[in-house]
Motif scaffolding. Sequence first.
Motif, PDB file in Angstrom:
ATOM      1  N   SER A  80       9.418   7.317   2.045  1.00 47.15           N
ATOM      2  CA  SER A  80      10.121   7.808   0.850  1.00 47.15           C
ATOM      3  C   SER A  80      11.298   8.691   1.235  1.00 47.15           C
ATOM      4  O   SER A  80      11.257   9.423   2.232  1.00 47.15           O
ATOM      5  CB  SER A  80       9.161   8.612  -0.030  1.00 47.15           C
ATOM      6  OG  SER A  80       8.172   7.783  -0.587  1.00 47.15           O
ATOM      7  N   LYS A  81      12.338   8.629   0.396  1.00 48.22           N
ATOM      8  CA  LYS A  81      13.532   9.465   0.578  1.00 48.22           C
ATOM      9  C   LYS A  81      13.864  10.154  -0.733  1.00 48.22           C
ATOM     10  O   LYS A  81      13.449   9.710  -1.803  1.00 48.22           O
ATOM     11  CB  LYS A  81      14.715   8.599   1.036  1.00 48.22           C
ATOM     12  CG  LYS A  81      14.482   7.839   2.327  1.00 48.22           C
ATOM     13  CD  LYS A  81      15.658   6.923   2.626  1.00 48.22           C
ATOM     14  CE  LYS A  81      15.393   6.062   3.860  1.00 48.22           C
ATOM     15  NZ  LYS A  81      16.503   5.114   4.116  1.00 48.22           N
TER      16      LYS A  81
ATOM     17  N   TYR B  30      10.725  -0.328   1.615  1.00 51.08           N
ATOM     18  CA  TYR B  30      11.616  -0.719   2.700  1.00 51.08           C
ATOM     19  C   TYR B  30      10.891  -1.589   3.729  1.00 51.08           C
ATOM     20  O   TYR B  30      10.065  -1.102   4.496  1.00 51.08           O
ATOM     21  CB  TYR B  30      12.178   0.523   3.402  1.00 51.08           C
ATOM     22  CG  TYR B  30      12.770   1.543   2.442  1.00 51.08           C
ATOM     23  CD1 TYR B  30      14.090   1.443   2.012  1.00 51.08           C
ATOM     24  CD2 TYR B  30      11.993   2.602   1.982  1.00 51.08           C
ATOM     25  CE1 TYR B  30      14.632   2.379   1.137  1.00 51.08           C
ATOM     26  CE2 TYR B  30      12.519   3.545   1.111  1.00 51.08           C
ATOM     27  CZ  TYR B  30      13.830   3.428   0.688  1.00 51.08           C
ATOM     28  OH  TYR B  30      14.362   4.345  -0.177  1.00 51.08           O
ATOM     29  N   GLY B  31      11.233  -2.862   3.753  1.00 47.60           N
ATOM     30  CA  GLY B  31      10.619  -3.746   4.731  1.00 47.60           C
ATOM     31  C   GLY B  31      11.224  -3.545   6.113  1.00 47.60           C
ATOM     32  O   GLY B  31      12.416  -3.243   6.238  1.00 47.60           O
ATOM     33  N   PHE B  32      10.428  -3.699   7.149  1.00 47.30           N
ATOM     34  CA  PHE B  32      10.964  -3.607   8.522  1.00 47.30           C
ATOM     35  C   PHE B  32      10.071  -4.406   9.474  1.00 47.30           C
ATOM     36  O   PHE B  32       8.939  -4.763   9.142  1.00 47.30           O
ATOM     37  CB  PHE B  32      11.090  -2.149   8.977  1.00 47.30           C
ATOM     38  CG  PHE B  32       9.785  -1.434   9.205  1.00 47.30           C
ATOM     39  CD1 PHE B  32       9.292  -1.234  10.497  1.00 47.30           C
ATOM     40  CD2 PHE B  32       9.033  -0.940   8.139  1.00 47.30           C
ATOM     41  CE1 PHE B  32       8.098  -0.560  10.715  1.00 47.30           C
ATOM     42  CE2 PHE B  32       7.838  -0.257   8.345  1.00 47.30           C
ATOM     43  CZ  PHE B  32       7.367  -0.073   9.631  1.00 47.30           C
TER      44      PHE B  32
ATOM     45  N   LYS C  31       2.240  -1.950   6.833  1.00 46.80           N
ATOM     46  CA  LYS C  31       3.466  -1.135   6.870  1.00 46.80           C
ATOM     47  C   LYS C  31       3.728  -0.520   5.501  1.00 46.80           C
ATOM     48  O   LYS C  31       4.817  -0.625   4.930  1.00 46.80           O
ATOM     49  CB  LYS C  31       4.658  -1.965   7.331  1.00 46.80           C
ATOM     50  CG  LYS C  31       4.507  -2.536   8.738  1.00 46.80           C
ATOM     51  CD  LYS C  31       5.720  -3.342   9.151  1.00 46.80           C
ATOM     52  CE  LYS C  31       5.563  -3.915  10.557  1.00 46.80           C
ATOM     53  NZ  LYS C  31       6.727  -4.747  10.947  1.00 46.80           N
ATOM     54  N   GLY C  32       2.691   0.147   4.967  1.00 43.86           N
ATOM     55  CA  GLY C  32       2.769   0.734   3.633  1.00 43.86           C
ATOM     56  C   GLY C  32       3.833   1.808   3.500  1.00 43.86           C
ATOM     57  O   GLY C  32       4.311   2.366   4.491  1.00 43.86           O
ATOM     58  N   LEU C  33       4.197   2.107   2.252  1.00 41.90           N
ATOM     59  CA  LEU C  33       5.223   3.107   1.958  1.00 41.90           C
ATOM     60  C   LEU C  33       4.617   4.508   2.102  1.00 41.90           C
ATOM     61  O   LEU C  33       3.672   4.867   1.386  1.00 41.90           O
ATOM     62  CB  LEU C  33       5.766   2.911   0.541  1.00 41.90           C
ATOM     63  CG  LEU C  33       6.810   3.933   0.069  1.00 41.90           C
ATOM     64  CD1 LEU C  33       8.034   3.925   0.989  1.00 41.90           C
ATOM     65  CD2 LEU C  33       7.210   3.659  -1.371  1.00 41.90           C
TER      66      LEU C  33
ATOM     67  N   TYR D 288       0.837  -1.196   0.000  1.00 39.51           N
ATOM     68  CA  TYR D 288       0.000   0.000   0.000  1.00 39.51           C
ATOM     69  C   TYR D 288       0.875   1.250   0.000  1.00 39.51           C
ATOM     70  O   TYR D 288       2.015   1.228   0.491  1.00 39.51           O
ATOM     71  CB  TYR D 288      -0.941  -0.001   1.218  1.00 39.51           C
ATOM     72  CG  TYR D 288      -1.991  -1.084   1.108  1.00 39.51           C
ATOM     73  CD1 TYR D 288      -3.177  -0.861   0.420  1.00 39.51           C
ATOM     74  CD2 TYR D 288      -1.767  -2.347   1.654  1.00 39.51           C
ATOM     75  CE1 TYR D 288      -4.124  -1.866   0.286  1.00 39.51           C
ATOM     76  CE2 TYR D 288      -2.712  -3.352   1.526  1.00 39.51           C
ATOM     77  CZ  TYR D 288      -3.886  -3.101   0.836  1.00 39.51           C
ATOM     78  OH  TYR D 288      -4.821  -4.098   0.697  1.00 39.51           O
ATOM     79  N   TYR D 289       0.316   2.319  -0.545  1.00 41.39           N
ATOM     80  CA  TYR D 289       1.070   3.548  -0.780  1.00 41.39           C
ATOM     81  C   TYR D 289       0.311   4.728  -0.174  1.00 41.39           C
ATOM     82  O   TYR D 289      -0.870   4.936  -0.459  1.00 41.39           O
ATOM     83  CB  TYR D 289       1.295   3.736  -2.275  1.00 41.39           C
ATOM     84  CG  TYR D 289       1.969   2.525  -2.889  1.00 41.39           C
ATOM     85  CD1 TYR D 289       3.360   2.409  -2.888  1.00 41.39           C
ATOM     86  CD2 TYR D 289       1.218   1.475  -3.406  1.00 41.39           C
ATOM     87  CE1 TYR D 289       3.985   1.275  -3.414  1.00 41.39           C
ATOM     88  CE2 TYR D 289       1.837   0.340  -3.931  1.00 41.39           C
ATOM     89  CZ  TYR D 289       3.213   0.249  -3.926  1.00 41.39           C
ATOM     90  OH  TYR D 289       3.836  -0.869  -4.440  1.00 41.39           O
TER      91      TYR D 289
END
Length: 522
Positions: A431-432, A520-522, A403-405, A350-351
């Motif tokens: 996001s970076k 990025y998974g965490f 844990k969406g972006l 998900y975003y």
Amino acid sequence: MALSKENAKKLKLLWEDSNKIHWIESFIKIVNKDTITVPFILTQEQKEFVDGLEKFNIVLKSRQLGLSVVTVALSIRQCIVYPNSACLLVSHDQKSCNAIFDKLKQQFNSLPKWLKPEEVANNRQEIKLKNGSKITCVCAGNKDVGRGDTLHLVHLSEFAFWKMPDKQLNSITQALAPEGKLIIESTANGLNYFHDLYFQAKNHENSYKSFFFNWINGSSLFQKDYIKAVELYKIRNGKLLEDSELEDEELMLKDLGATMEQLMWRRLKVASSGLEAFHQEYPSTDLEAFISTGSNVFSNKRIDEVEKAIIHNKTTYIPKDNIKDLPQLLQLHYGRSFFIWKIPKVGEKYYIGCDLSEGVGQDYSVIEVFNKDGEQVAEFYNNKLKPYEMAEIINAIGHYYNKGLITVEKASGGHSAIERLRYEYHYMNMSKYKSYDNFNRLVWQVGFDTNNKTKSLIINDFVELFETGQLKINSRRLLQEMKIYEINENGRMGASGTGHDDTVMATALAIVSIKNPFYYGF
């Protein structure tokens, strides 16, 4: 002849405010379209209008639905039931003012003799009564409008066409009695002060109650027009309109309740005045009513299509009781600030886009959530929560949606939220972007830095995905903001007038997440 006890009881009931409609239908007559004087029997729309009135009211409507006529009747009732009342009927030009005064005189003169108060004056577009009440008809722009009076019923007609409406409205509002009623009523006239007031009312952002009356449901006043239109359509085309010939918009209108007779009438109207003019004067939805000038960033036609599809499909957010695993924090806001159209699926990405304010009751903090297929699945908006509170909400929504972006705009309250998400909640899927520090070293920054260049890029990405059918929008609030999102004469993008664009920006930031190559998974 003395009244019987039964009739006296009936009259007493008619004088109660809950029986305004019965009072009007019992005592007032109007001249119908055939020039015949008949009892004033209200249409369904007129009844809904009268029953729903509050202190402050704003009405967006299709043409010729008879709301001005029923307001005249309400002013007469006010002046009889409540002696020493002052009613003010304000029109946008002299011709309309004369027409309203003519209706006022006709309705007043139709009253039964035993009911009609003695007149002190009936001239200069004002009726003064011996019981101390008066009804005044004036044009907008008159510097003496409402001056020196305490007003009990005020009707502002075709308000969208007034010059300097905000100043005049402020002056009139100051004169309104504590128990008085103010009615702003108009057809649409582009993206202006009336537009802003109406949608603020619809979104519960001001003290007005909003009403919208479309042309489809107001059919009772146009039956003879429809009959003539059907005859003319048959003469021109050799046959009547059939279901197989209906265009996409006509099919949606039929789903909204339009009859084939109404659609033939509509075709003739569109042929003579054009589709945009029809949308403005005879809207089927409130978004459709406001025709813009071409400076809009998003296609109004596409927005209207999407909104009609939402109505046709009866798209609505999931009821709270149908969501079993919603975190307690999000439950507190559900149905007021937080809305879900699709619950998260296991293993799906998900975003999330976040545009934050300072939470002081002005701009909104908004979170938009999309799935991998470009469908809007959730939305959060609130203008009272501080950035530190929004950080907790973002964290909860992010975890709920696998844990969406997350992409957070760094302006306003975004800096504080990013810090908390990163270092207090340890949320890593954000996001970076690249930047260079004072020593010309490459540095990765968390969030999104919005400037003239980057804003244009992300909005144009939004426009492309929306207009090519790669986004599915479920929020009518978002569509409303897209409708008024424009480029002004200085080339700056943003909401017109006093409107908001926070859901637009949050959606653009969600698209930044969708286009981000990293997850990025965490």
